[in-house]
Design a protein around this motif. Structure first.
Motif, mmCIF file in Angstrom:
data_model
loop_
_atom_site.group_PDB
_atom_site.id
_atom_site.type_symbol
_atom_site.label_atom_id
_atom_site.label_comp_id
_atom_site.label_asym_id
_atom_site.label_seq_id
_atom_site.Cartn_x
_atom_site.Cartn_y
_atom_site.Cartn_z
ATOM 1 N N CYS A 9 -40.972 64.331 3.480
ATOM 2 C CA CYS A 9 -40.721 65.615 4.132
ATOM 3 C C CYS A 9 -41.941 66.503 3.903
ATOM 4 O O CYS A 9 -42.516 66.491 2.806
ATOM 5 C CB CYS A 9 -39.493 66.284 3.527
ATOM 6 S SG CYS A 9 -37.998 65.337 3.785
ATOM 7 N N GLY A 60 -34.431 75.152 -4.119
ATOM 8 C CA GLY A 60 -34.893 73.995 -3.353
ATOM 9 C C GLY A 60 -35.555 72.959 -4.234
ATOM 10 O O GLY A 60 -36.198 73.296 -5.238
ATOM 11 N N ALA A 61 -35.383 71.680 -3.828
ATOM 12 C CA ALA A 61 -36.069 70.588 -4.535
ATOM 13 C C ALA A 61 -37.576 70.776 -4.415
ATOM 14 O O ALA A 61 -38.336 70.389 -5.296
ATOM 15 C CB ALA A 61 -35.648 69.231 -3.959
ATOM 16 N N LEU A 116 -30.080 70.420 -3.512
ATOM 17 C CA LEU A 116 -28.747 70.959 -3.223
ATOM 18 C C LEU A 116 -28.762 71.613 -1.835
ATOM 19 O O LEU A 116 -27.943 72.474 -1.545
ATOM 20 C CB LEU A 116 -28.349 71.994 -4.281
ATOM 21 C CG LEU A 116 -28.389 71.531 -5.743
ATOM 22 C CD1 LEU A 116 -28.192 72.724 -6.682
ATOM 23 C CD2 LEU A 116 -27.303 70.491 -6.003
ATOM 24 N N GLU A 117 -29.714 71.195 -1.019
ATOM 25 C CA GLU A 117 -29.817 71.736 0.339
ATOM 26 C C GLU A 117 -28.585 71.287 1.128
ATOM 27 O O GLU A 117 -27.919 70.325 0.740
ATOM 28 C CB GLU A 117 -31.134 71.240 0.963
ATOM 29 C CG GLU A 117 -31.577 71.972 2.218
ATOM 30 C CD GLU A 117 -31.110 71.314 3.497
ATOM 31 O OE1 GLU A 117 -31.182 71.951 4.554
ATOM 32 O OE2 GLU A 117 -30.657 70.140 3.436
ATOM 33 N N LEU A 135 -34.785 56.946 -0.700
ATOM 34 C CA LEU A 135 -34.344 57.593 0.547
ATOM 35 C C LEU A 135 -32.992 57.106 1.042
ATOM 36 O O LEU A 135 -32.590 55.983 0.756
ATOM 37 C CB LEU A 135 -35.366 57.344 1.659
ATOM 38 C CG LEU A 135 -36.670 58.124 1.644
ATOM 39 C CD1 LEU A 135 -37.334 58.045 3.013
ATOM 40 C CD2 LEU A 135 -36.492 59.569 1.236
ATOM 41 N N VAL A 175 -42.270 69.418 3.124
ATOM 42 C CA VAL A 175 -42.193 70.319 1.972
ATOM 43 C C VAL A 175 -42.647 69.651 0.669
ATOM 44 O O VAL A 175 -42.955 70.338 -0.303
ATOM 45 C CB VAL A 175 -40.767 70.920 1.797
ATOM 46 C CG1 VAL A 175 -40.382 71.711 3.041
ATOM 47 C CG2 VAL A 175 -39.734 69.849 1.490
HETATM 48 C C1 LIG Z 1 -34.604 67.407 1.476
HETATM 49 C C2 LIG Z 1 -35.704 66.691 0.837
HETATM 50 C C3 LIG Z 1 -36.629 67.340 0.016
HETATM 51 C C4 LIG Z 1 -36.635 68.836 -0.175
HETATM 52 O O1 LIG Z 1 -35.452 69.324 -0.679
HETATM 53 P P1 LIG Z 1 -35.136 70.908 -0.592
HETATM 54 O O2 LIG Z 1 -34.006 71.102 -1.529
HETATM 55 O O3 LIG Z 1 -34.757 71.148 0.845
HETATM 56 O O4 LIG Z 1 -36.358 71.639 -0.964
HETATM 57 C C5 LIG Z 1 -37.593 66.586 -0.612
HETATM 58 N N1 LIG Z 1 -37.667 65.247 -0.438
HETATM 59 C C6 LIG Z 1 -36.806 64.584 0.357
HETATM 60 C C7 LIG Z 1 -36.925 63.102 0.488
HETATM 61 C C8 LIG Z 1 -35.805 65.279 1.027
HETATM 62 O O5 LIG Z 1 -34.955 64.621 1.822
#
Ligand SMILES: *Cc1c(COP(=O)(O)O)cnc(C)c1O
Length: 388
Positions: free
Chosen positions: A87, A60-61, A184-185, A134, A89
């Protein structure tokens, strides 16, 4: 190019038969999963493509961001300025390391940080600015934000999770800051179901990322199997949504892959957070990377049709920063709160719009006093599919 589907599938749209075959090959050869050579190849190919010297893969990013925080030496009590339209996360990765997220407002042209509103947020504890690109666009204030940070000795982290491959003045996003993260989600520019990379051109940070990755565990065999089965399932779901075999494929993939768990929505680290990208997914990543420029060209062609659609309907078109080449992961339109919340408008639109962003800390709503534009975007921005 036909019409967009009424109910577009936003997951796995870039997966093809080649990826399914690679997933099946990997499932048949669990004895090869411990071999990091394909991962090293994928990382160096991704680095070269993105214009960086080094890349490291994570699950994950968000985990790539955790590694970036570590590589930059950020410590508990440090502050990072980031957009109040992100997000959940992203701030989570900071908070898990004790780093304080400080939200700054966005502009409403490309939904990036507004460079003119950064200054009041800088304190003696500020160590970095995290900017993002974005919807596949290049942020309007990209260079101004980097200059702002440089002038104050702050590091720059670029969140390229939605814009891998976008360019400004001939150079890819992610290459102007100190460190960048890519995703790479399954809903992103290219996918391995779950995955992400951190990239950098600084030798010290490359070493820091390698150290962080080495310290992380590899997902267990059950998780790797679920990810590989999910390649087949999401490919089938995107390409053959009415196929009778779909429920069986879904079951084989453990019900599909959940990218963000309930704990993460509450701001807590879920079990197993902080793992590296399994080498078993590397060949799928390489196969996606070989085709990514094609996906992005396709998305730009569909975006041109949404431009015409906006002109006909009287909406403001998505804005492209001068000198930039976007990748249009989605096509954002600021339709206003009344339209966004009106379900019948969705029907008139003829296509189900995407949900980014349902909250300031997507999908979580937050009351961010200094971010009125973020609130306007949450309430009034919809995004349209660009790949089908
Ligand atoms: C999807 C997303 C993340 C997180 O990516 P993952 O690979 O799901 O952890 C972070 N920042 C943005 C802007 C995103 O769209």
């Amino acid at each position: 190019m036909g019409l967009p589907p009424h109910d577009p599938v936003f997951g796995g749209a870039t997966l093809g038969p080649t990826d399914v075959r690679l997933a099946e090959d990997a499932l048949a050869r669990p004895d090869t999963w411990g071999d990091d050579a394909p991962l090293r190849r994928f990382e160096s190919e991704f680095a070269a493509w993105s214009g960086a010297r080094a890349a490291r893969g994570f699950l994950g990013a968000r985990v790539a961001l955790s590694a970036a925080v570590q590589a930059l030496g950020l410590k508990a009590g440090d502050e990072v300025i980031l957009p109040g339209y992100t997000c959940i996360v992203v701030p989570n990765a900071l908070k898990f390391a004790g780093v304080q997220p400080v939200y700054a407002d966005i502009e409403l042209e490309t939904y990036g940080l507004d460079a003119s509103r950064l200054e009041p947020h800088v304190t003696p504890r500020t160590k970095a600015i995290l900017l993002h690109h974005l919807y596949g666009l290049v942020a309007r204030d990209y260079e101004a934000t980097v200059e702002f940070a440089r002038a104050r000795g702050l590091a720059v982290i670029e969140d390229c999770a939605q814009s891998s491959g976008a360019m400004l003045a001939g150079r890819k996003v992610g290459s102007r800051g100190d460190i960048a993260i890519h995703s790479l989600e399954k809903t992103k520019v290219m996918t391995t179901i779950m995955g992400g990379l951190a990239t950098t051109s600084r030798a010290d940070l490359a070493e820091g990322l390698a150290t962080a990755q080495t310290a992380m565990p590899t997902p267990d065999a059950a998780t790797v199997r679920q990810l590989l089965h999910s390649v087949t399932y999401y490919h089938a779901r995107a390409r053959h949504p009415h196929h009778p075999g779909l429920p069986a494929l879904k079951a084989a993939s453990g019900g599909g892959w959940t990218s963000t768990r309930p704990e993460e929505l509450r701001g807590e680290a879920p079990a197993g957070y902080g793992q590296r990208l399994p080498a078993a997914l590397a060949e799928i990543g390489r196969s996606q990377l070989r085709r990514v420029e094609g996906f992005n060209a396709h998305r730009r062609r569909h975006a041109a049709r949404w431009d015409e659609w906006c002109d006909r309907r009287g909406y403001e078109k998505a804005q492209v920063a001068p000198g930039s080449v976007p990748v249009f992961l989605r096509y954002p339109v600021l339709v206003g709160a009344a339209r966004k919340s009106d379900r019948s408008w969705g029907w008139q639109l003829g296509v189900k719009p995407g949900t980014w962003f349902e909250g300031e800390l997507h999908p979580v709503r937050a009351d961010l006093p200094h971010c009125p534009n973020a609130r306007l975007a949450v309430e009034g921005c919809v995004n349209l599919p660009t790949l089908w």
